[in-house]
Design a protein around this motif. Structure first.
Motif, PDB file in Angstrom:
ATOM      1  N   HIS A 258       0.821  -1.215   0.000  1.00 46.62           N
ATOM      2  CA  HIS A 258       0.000   0.000   0.000  1.00 46.62           C
ATOM      3  C   HIS A 258       0.854   1.263   0.000  1.00 46.62           C
ATOM      4  O   HIS A 258       0.340   2.354  -0.266  1.00 46.62           O
ATOM      5  N   PHE A 259       2.164   1.139   0.277  1.00 47.60           N
ATOM      6  CA  PHE A 259       3.047   2.303   0.174  1.00 47.60           C
ATOM      7  C   PHE A 259       3.238   2.722  -1.283  1.00 47.60           C
ATOM      8  O   PHE A 259       3.421   3.896  -1.570  1.00 47.60           O
ATOM      9  N   GLY A 260       3.276   1.725  -2.166  1.00 51.04           N
ATOM     10  CA  GLY A 260       3.397   2.028  -3.587  1.00 51.04           C
ATOM     11  C   GLY A 260       4.768   2.481  -4.040  1.00 51.04           C
ATOM     12  O   GLY A 260       4.892   3.114  -5.088  1.00 51.04           O
ATOM     13  N   ASP A 261       5.813   2.160  -3.273  1.00 49.48           N
ATOM     14  CA  ASP A 261       7.155   2.574  -3.673  1.00 49.48           C
ATOM     15  C   ASP A 261       8.081   1.363  -3.791  1.00 49.48           C
ATOM     16  O   ASP A 261       7.765   0.267  -3.337  1.00 49.48           O
ATOM     17  N   PHE A 262       9.237   1.578  -4.406  1.00 47.39           N
ATOM     18  CA  PHE A 262      10.171   0.484  -4.648  1.00 47.39           C
ATOM     19  C   PHE A 262      10.697  -0.111  -3.352  1.00 47.39           C
ATOM     20  O   PHE A 262      10.884  -1.324  -3.243  1.00 47.39           O
ATOM     21  N   ARG A 263      10.900   0.720  -2.360  1.00 49.83           N
ATOM     22  CA  ARG A 263      11.463   0.248  -1.098  1.00 49.83           C
ATOM     23  C   ARG A 263      10.601  -0.826  -0.456  1.00 49.83           C
ATOM     24  O   ARG A 263      11.107  -1.766   0.155  1.00 49.83           O
TER      25      ARG A 263
ATOM     26  N   ARG B 105      -4.393   2.776  -6.311  1.00 52.58           N
ATOM     27  CA  ARG B 105      -5.030   3.885  -7.043  1.00 52.58           C
ATOM     28  C   ARG B 105      -6.424   4.055  -6.462  1.00 52.58           C
ATOM     29  O   ARG B 105      -7.352   3.319  -6.801  1.00 52.58           O
ATOM     30  N   TRP B 106      -6.538   4.993  -5.532  1.00 50.85           N
ATOM     31  CA  TRP B 106      -7.796   5.151  -4.816  1.00 50.85           C
ATOM     32  C   TRP B 106      -8.868   5.750  -5.712  1.00 50.85           C
ATOM     33  O   TRP B 106      -8.623   6.675  -6.486  1.00 50.85           O
ATOM     34  N   GLN B 107     -10.067   5.222  -5.580  1.00 46.87           N
ATOM     35  CA  GLN B 107     -11.237   5.683  -6.310  1.00 46.87           C
ATOM     36  C   GLN B 107     -12.446   5.542  -5.395  1.00 46.87           C
ATOM     37  O   GLN B 107     -12.336   4.962  -4.312  1.00 46.87           O
TER      38      GLN B 107
ATOM     39  N   THR C 207      -4.526  -1.737  -3.593  1.00 49.12           N
ATOM     40  CA  THR C 207      -5.604  -0.803  -3.239  1.00 49.12           C
ATOM     41  C   THR C 207      -6.508  -1.407  -2.172  1.00 49.12           C
ATOM     42  O   THR C 207      -6.959  -0.712  -1.252  1.00 49.12           O
ATOM     43  N   SER C 208      -6.759  -2.716  -2.263  1.00 46.52           N
ATOM     44  CA  SER C 208      -7.606  -3.363  -1.249  1.00 46.52           C
ATOM     45  C   SER C 208      -6.938  -3.334   0.118  1.00 46.52           C
ATOM     46  O   SER C 208      -7.610  -3.217   1.150  1.00 46.52           O
ATOM     47  N   LYS C 209      -5.616  -3.410   0.147  1.00 46.41           N
ATOM     48  CA  LYS C 209      -4.908  -3.378   1.425  1.00 46.41           C
ATOM     49  C   LYS C 209      -4.903  -1.971   2.014  1.00 46.41           C
ATOM     50  O   LYS C 209      -4.949  -1.798   3.243  1.00 46.41           O
ATOM     51  N   LEU C 210      -4.852  -0.954   1.160  1.00 44.68           N
ATOM     52  CA  LEU C 210      -5.017   0.415   1.650  1.00 44.68           C
ATOM     53  C   LEU C 210      -6.418   0.584   2.233  1.00 44.68           C
ATOM     54  O   LEU C 210      -6.592   1.184   3.304  1.00 44.68           O
TER      55      LEU C 210
END
Length: 317
Positions: A145-150, A160-162, A188-191
């Protein structure tokens, strides 16, 4: 001596959930572990009982909200009949990740969102009035859910929130037949699950509600629907990363999950447990407006499967 208690758990038949189930019964042998599973994991049940574990199974396909509601009611009936000790923990550990974002459930919802978000909501809301006042709720999430490479090594696109009504249906993401869309649906589901944990922490009056992130755990079956090359890499190559801080071995992730469920890690309600310690989730995951919106949306989407009378005594005003 540990107290008698029931722990309700999904996602225990394989992977880190299976390891956590064994650890829970080793560390607190008076626990009755009640597993919700689509099919009876006979080998796991036999293994746990052979070690004197007290375990039973309630059938439930988490892709069917009706089955989730019926399973919760079956648990409640056993509690009220005195067959089980009080529920002191609920672990929502089951999760799916598809190679597309067009798989639908019997209820017509996009499968990833339905299993990873809606099923958990129905289970918790259905059990809510029957939980011990100090019951602990743990939702397994993901640092994707961070969405970054790290946090995901570039393997999973960020969320991608909607609008929630859009996320719950097929077509929320571009090219839904592609694996990238399926992975985006997963992150997105985990966010969304973290948003709900924050909202549950505000509204539930029982014990702490926390999210648990195992980190990147190669060697499990989460990628079982992926292409052959990806499955091979996840099972035989990626596990080498567990020798570095970039990944968690299944055994350690399972132990950490057991610790989160048993409350070994001290965490306040709404906290994010990153492996074995409380940490901050992504900046995007702290958004009271989205948190309230997703609560209202999932309440509406799952209304037919919620208790007919809301247990307001267990909701914060």
């Amino acid at each position: 001596m540990s107290r008698e208690q029931t722990i309700v758990m999904t996602g225990a038949s394989r992977g880190i959930g299976r390891i956590a189930a064994a650890r829970i019964l080793q560390e607190q042998p008076q626990t009755h572990l009640l597993l919700l599973s689509r099919s009876v994991p006979t080998d796991l049940v036999n293994e746990l009982r052979a070690a004197d574990g007290n375990v039973s199974v309630v059938p439930a396909d988490l892709s069917s909200l009706r089955e989730v509601a019926d399973a919760a009611d079956a648990v409640i009936a056993r509690i009220r009949a005195g067959e089980l000790p009080p529920i002191r923990a609920v672990a929502c550990n089951a999760g799916v990740q598809h190679t597309n974002a067009r798989t639908t459930t019997i209820d017509g919802y996009e499968s990833t969102f339905a299993v990873n978000v809606l099923a958990n909501h129905v289970l918790l809301r259905r059990l809510q009035s029957s939980l011990h006042p100090a019951a602990r709720i743990v939702a397994t999430v993901s640092d994707t859910h961070f969405g970054d490479f790290r946090h995901n090594l570039g393997m999973v696109p960020g969320p991608r929130w909607q609008p929630v009504d859009t996320l719950a249906r097929v077509g929320a993401f571009r090219d839904p037949e592609r694996a990238a869309a399926g992975r985006t649906a997963y992150s997105t589901s985990k966010l969304a699950a973290i948003y709900l944990v924050h909202e549950y922490a505000r509204r539930f009056t029982a014990g702490p509600v926390v999210s648990y992130n195992p980190g990147f755990v190669p060697g499990t079956d989460l990628a079982r629907d992926a292409d052959p090359v990806s499955r091979f890499a996840m099972r035989w190559i990626m596990p080498l990363l567990t020798l570095t801080p970039l990944a968690t071995s299944p055994s350690r992730a399972g132990q950490f999950l057991a610790d989160a469920i048993l409350g070994t890690v001290a965490a306040s309600s709404g906290a994010y447990i990153d492996r074995d310690r409380v940490a901050e989730s992504s900046p995007e995951s702290y958004d009271p407006l989205r948190e309230r919106e997703i609560w209202e949306a999932v309440e509406s989407l799952t209304d037919a499967f919620l208790p007919t009378a809301n247990p307001t005594e267990r909701l914060k005003k």
